[in-house]
Write a protein that holds these residues in place. Sequence first.
Motif, PDB file in Angstrom:
ATOM      1  N   ILE A 135      54.264  41.215  22.876  1.00 30.65           N
ATOM      2  CA  ILE A 135      53.507  42.466  22.873  1.00 30.65           C
ATOM      3  C   ILE A 135      53.001  42.744  24.286  1.00 30.65           C
ATOM      4  O   ILE A 135      52.387  41.876  24.913  1.00 30.65           O
ATOM      5  CB  ILE A 135      52.320  42.401  21.899  1.00 30.65           C
ATOM      6  N   VAL A 136      53.276  43.944  24.762  1.00 27.75           N
ATOM      7  CA  VAL A 136      52.820  44.363  26.084  1.00 27.75           C
ATOM      8  C   VAL A 136      51.903  45.569  25.897  1.00 27.75           C
ATOM      9  O   VAL A 136      52.290  46.561  25.271  1.00 27.75           O
ATOM     10  CB  VAL A 136      53.999  44.719  27.001  1.00 27.75           C
ATOM     11  N   ASN A 171      35.593  42.500  29.689  1.00 25.70           N
ATOM     12  CA  ASN A 171      36.545  41.420  29.888  1.00 25.70           C
ATOM     13  C   ASN A 171      37.750  41.644  28.987  1.00 25.70           C
ATOM     14  O   ASN A 171      37.711  41.423  27.778  1.00 25.70           O
ATOM     15  CB  ASN A 171      35.890  40.062  29.549  1.00 25.70           C
ATOM     16  N   VAL A 172      38.848  42.089  29.582  1.00 28.18           N
ATOM     17  CA  VAL A 172      40.030  42.421  28.806  1.00 28.18           C
ATOM     18  C   VAL A 172      40.643  41.188  28.160  1.00 28.18           C
ATOM     19  O   VAL A 172      41.038  41.192  27.006  1.00 28.18           O
ATOM     20  CB  VAL A 172      41.069  43.129  29.700  1.00 28.18           C
ATOM     21  N   VAL A 203      48.600  41.928  28.812  1.00 31.02           N
ATOM     22  CA  VAL A 203      47.789  43.130  28.994  1.00 31.02           C
ATOM     23  C   VAL A 203      47.748  43.463  30.478  1.00 31.02           C
ATOM     24  O   VAL A 203      47.344  42.629  31.297  1.00 31.02           O
ATOM     25  CB  VAL A 203      46.354  42.938  28.450  1.00 31.02           C
ATOM     26  N   ILE A 204      48.186  44.675  30.821  1.00 33.45           N
ATOM     27  CA  ILE A 204      48.127  45.158  32.199  1.00 33.45           C
ATOM     28  C   ILE A 204      47.194  46.360  32.217  1.00 33.45           C
ATOM     29  O   ILE A 204      47.409  47.329  31.484  1.00 33.45           O
ATOM     30  CB  ILE A 204      49.505  45.554  32.738  1.00 33.45           C
ATOM     31  N   THR A 205      46.149  46.285  33.023  1.00 30.87           N
ATOM     32  CA  THR A 205      45.189  47.384  33.116  1.00 30.87           C
ATOM     33  C   THR A 205      45.343  48.103  34.441  1.00 30.87           C
ATOM     34  O   THR A 205      45.858  47.551  35.419  1.00 30.87           O
ATOM     35  CB  THR A 205      43.754  46.880  32.974  1.00 30.87           C
ATOM     36  N   SER A 206      44.866  49.329  34.467  1.00 33.49           N
ATOM     37  CA  SER A 206      45.025  50.141  35.669  1.00 33.49           C
ATOM     38  C   SER A 206      44.056  49.766  36.774  1.00 33.49           C
ATOM     39  O   SER A 206      44.254  50.162  37.920  1.00 33.49           O
ATOM     40  CB  SER A 206      44.860  51.629  35.321  1.00 33.49           C
ATOM     41  N   THR A 266      45.175  44.753  36.930  1.00 33.86           N
ATOM     42  CA  THR A 266      45.012  43.359  36.525  1.00 33.86           C
ATOM     43  C   THR A 266      46.065  42.990  35.502  1.00 33.86           C
ATOM     44  O   THR A 266      46.618  43.831  34.790  1.00 33.86           O
ATOM     45  CB  THR A 266      43.626  43.119  35.909  1.00 33.86           C
ATOM     46  N   LEU A 267      46.336  41.703  35.413  1.00 31.28           N
ATOM     47  CA  LEU A 267      47.311  41.163  34.468  1.00 31.28           C
ATOM     48  C   LEU A 267      46.680  40.017  33.700  1.00 31.28           C
ATOM     49  O   LEU A 267      46.091  39.115  34.292  1.00 31.28           O
ATOM     50  CB  LEU A 267      48.560  40.668  35.212  1.00 31.28           C
ATOM     51  N   SER A 268      46.788  40.055  32.363  1.00 31.75           N
ATOM     52  CA  SER A 268      46.323  38.970  31.515  1.00 31.75           C
ATOM     53  C   SER A 268      47.480  38.539  30.626  1.00 31.75           C
ATOM     54  O   SER A 268      48.003  39.352  29.851  1.00 31.75           O
ATOM     55  CB  SER A 268      45.136  39.409  30.646  1.00 31.75           C
ATOM     56  N   VAL A 269      47.906  37.302  30.764  1.00 32.58           N
ATOM     57  CA  VAL A 269      49.015  36.770  29.975  1.00 32.58           C
ATOM     58  C   VAL A 269      48.461  35.735  29.020  1.00 32.58           C
ATOM     59  O   VAL A 269      47.816  34.778  29.443  1.00 32.58           O
ATOM     60  CB  VAL A 269      50.097  36.142  30.882  1.00 32.58           C
TER      61      VAL A 269
END
Length: 478
Positions: free
Chosen positions: A123-124, A149-150, A161-164, A232-235
């Motif tokens: 899931i992206v 905090n994503v 999760v990639i945020t702007s 930001t990137l959260s894996v």
Amino acid sequence: MSKRALIIANQSHDDRNFAELPGAAADARELSAVLRDSEIGGFSVTVLRDATATEWKRSIQKFFQQAEHDDVLLLHLSCHGQKDSRNRLHFIARDSDADLVEATSVSAEFLADCMESSSSRSIVLLLDCCYSGAFNRAMRARGEAMDVNVSETFEGSGRVVITSSTALQYAFERDLMGSRQAGTPSLFTAAVVHGLRTGEADLDQDGHVTVDDLYGFINNRVREQEARQTPTLSVISVDGPIRLARNPNRVDMIARGGSEGRPVANELATELARRLKAREKEVNHYRKAHRGAIRELARITLWLLFVCASAAGLWTATWWAHDFVLPTQPGQKILALLLLGAVHGFVGTILTVLGFLPVVGLGIGVISWLNAKEPFDNYSGAGRVAAGAIVGIAIFLGIAGAAIDFIWVPSRGLLAAVWVAHKVGLHVTAPSGWHAVLTSLSAIAGALVVAALGFGSAMASDEDEDRQRNGSLTFNGF
């Protein structure tokens, strides 16, 4: 495995406390186009524009609920984002109320629950979320300066999760004082679209754009255009890389050997084989349609020739059947002949088939009786004589029925054709007696010639088609 994408974009809002986001509609349009492209994303894309919070929730829950384990899911949100009194993130829908954010928006917790319940482990989530309020004359802020905090909100397995922007605090949109065209995507979404469409997001030059590739490209491109915005990137527990798209320039890139000069023969062969198979499938589709059109055209042409040949046969009958009278004017005479040929052929065919049905039925019945009873083996004396008489009578009736069908039916078809000609105002006199039979046979003779030519042409066409099919190439790889 299937690849599905849900794009939710809210540009307009019922509550005027939320400013309009002119880039949201462009976000949805441009991103859906590149994701749908079979040469790039290959996603099945659903777009939800300016929807209510209830429509958001229904679409999001359905999107994640229907996924299989190996499906790749991509959810993109382009909207306002706002926190509540307890610093929890909410996504603003068209009917959201600024004074009742928790009750009228879509919470991040709801989205996280839907992701958690999904069977998909790939899931992206792309968050291009924003919060109304002028930052200064040349900037529009996306997201309030807050600490959301994503990674904690969307914790779970198989998610990226990639945020702007960092902590969702600001995601700037430049107005550029009129130099920016209306309907241009935001910096974040524009970077996503550009990276996928041009293949520049394929950072490792392996022919595929993974999530890591895409984030690396987005991060560099957004920061180049707006230094204060850092994606930001959260894996979270992803098993292996998630491939989002193919590099549209992968064949040229592979042929050059990539940036590291690694061996590429197998990759190039596989990619070329895939393209050849796709092209062969497309060619076969159009070839099949072309053959179908040719067959239909051949049927129509054969029918027209059939009518013309019947008309020619009827015309020759006027030379000797003096009671067969046609209109004197050339135009009406030609029209009458064509009409008589068409109706005679149609009605005659129907009557002939109906006339032969009893003959065929009689023959089938006698043969079945002979096979079942075997009278000439099981009977003796009078029984054999009776069986022979039955067979003889059946043969006589069959011959008589065929003769009657051959003589009577064509003339009935001719009479029907003359009746139709009278109905349309053409003065035609039908021949009588044997003249009617011979006139009908003249029409049939011309039609039989055309039928024979059509049958021969069809056989030749089928042979050519078989040769082409047997000689065609199939691509099964290299």
